[in-house]
Design a protein around this motif. Structure first.
Motif, PDB file in Angstrom:
ATOM      1  N   ILE A  70       0.279  -1.241  -0.311  1.00  0.00           N
ATOM      2  CA  ILE A  70      -0.035  -0.460   0.056  1.00  0.00           C
ATOM      3  C   ILE A  70       0.562   1.373   0.232  1.00  0.00           C
ATOM      4  O   ILE A  70       1.321   1.358   1.187  1.00  0.00           O
ATOM      5  N   ASP A  71       1.100   1.973  -0.874  1.00  0.00           N
ATOM      6  CA  ASP A  71       1.521   3.345  -1.567  1.00  0.00           C
ATOM      7  C   ASP A  71       0.854   4.368  -0.491  1.00  0.00           C
ATOM      8  O   ASP A  71      -0.596   4.645  -0.456  1.00  0.00           O
ATOM      9  N   PRO A  72       1.333   4.443   0.550  1.00  0.00           N
ATOM     10  CA  PRO A  72       1.138   5.517   1.281  1.00  0.00           C
ATOM     11  C   PRO A  72       0.180   6.947   0.192  1.00  0.00           C
ATOM     12  O   PRO A  72      -0.644   7.889   0.575  1.00  0.00           O
ATOM     13  N   GLN A  73       1.305   7.573  -0.480  1.00  0.00           N
ATOM     14  CA  GLN A  73       1.141   8.274  -1.100  1.00  0.00           C
ATOM     15  C   GLN A  73      -0.900   8.653  -2.169  1.00  0.00           C
ATOM     16  O   GLN A  73      -1.675   9.149  -2.379  1.00  0.00           O
ATOM     17  N   ARG A  74      -0.599   6.663  -2.560  1.00  0.00           N
ATOM     18  CA  ARG A  74      -1.321   7.214  -3.499  1.00  0.00           C
ATOM     19  C   ARG A  74      -2.613   6.541  -2.159  1.00  0.00           C
ATOM     20  O   ARG A  74      -4.064   7.322  -2.626  1.00  0.00           O
ATOM     21  N   LEU A  75      -2.217   6.258  -1.114  1.00  0.00           N
ATOM     22  CA  LEU A  75      -3.744   5.365  -0.520  1.00  0.00           C
ATOM     23  C   LEU A  75      -4.168   7.909   0.051  1.00  0.00           C
ATOM     24  O   LEU A  75      -4.979   8.033  -0.250  1.00  0.00           O
ATOM     25  N   GLU A  76      -3.047   8.150   0.115  1.00  0.00           N
ATOM     26  CA  GLU A  76      -3.753   9.650   0.695  1.00  0.00           C
ATOM     27  C   GLU A  76      -4.583  10.583  -0.678  1.00  0.00           C
ATOM     28  O   GLU A  76      -5.993  10.926  -0.331  1.00  0.00           O
ATOM     29  N   ARG A  77      -3.961  10.506  -1.709  1.00  0.00           N
ATOM     30  CA  ARG A  77      -5.243  10.687  -2.727  1.00  0.00           C
ATOM     31  C   ARG A  77      -6.333   9.987  -3.133  1.00  0.00           C
ATOM     32  O   ARG A  77      -7.526  10.421  -3.538  1.00  0.00           O
ATOM     33  N   LEU A  78      -6.823   9.159  -3.010  1.00  0.00           N
ATOM     34  CA  LEU A  78      -7.855   8.322  -3.146  1.00  0.00           C
ATOM     35  C   LEU A  78      -8.847   8.360  -1.700  1.00  0.00           C
ATOM     36  O   LEU A  78      -9.755   8.676  -2.387  1.00  0.00           O
TER      37      LEU A  78
END
Length: 81
Positions: A70-78
């Motif tokens: 799980i990529d933290p930057q991608r998760l935050e964007r989602l």
């Protein structure tokens, strides 16, 4: 805490990727003032048969959004949408 999205993490016992994913999801959701739930797929045969090779699996609002790492930057964007 408010939850703008339904966030669920599918995990398995003794899964090193699951431990890392749990930490990432907990950090990001905490920062965004959100909550997530966790489900052990070994206790749910239907999920185990469908996702056994992808664990951990991240669901947001009922849809698979990520798995394995799980990529933290991608998760935050989602979660910011």
């Amino acid at each position: 805490m408010s939850t703008l999205h339904q966030i669920q993490l599918l995990v398995r016992k003794d899964c090193h990727l699951c431990h890392a994913a749990r930490a990432t999801v907990a950090e990001v959701t905490s920062r965004l003032n959100m909550e997530f739930s966790e489900l052990d797929i070994d206790e749910h045969p239907e999920l185990l048969s469908k996702h056994h090779e992808e664990v951990p699996v991240l669901f947001i609002d009922g849809q698979v959004k990520d798995f394995w790492t799980i990529d933290p930057q991608r998760l935050e964007r989602l979660l910011s949408n």
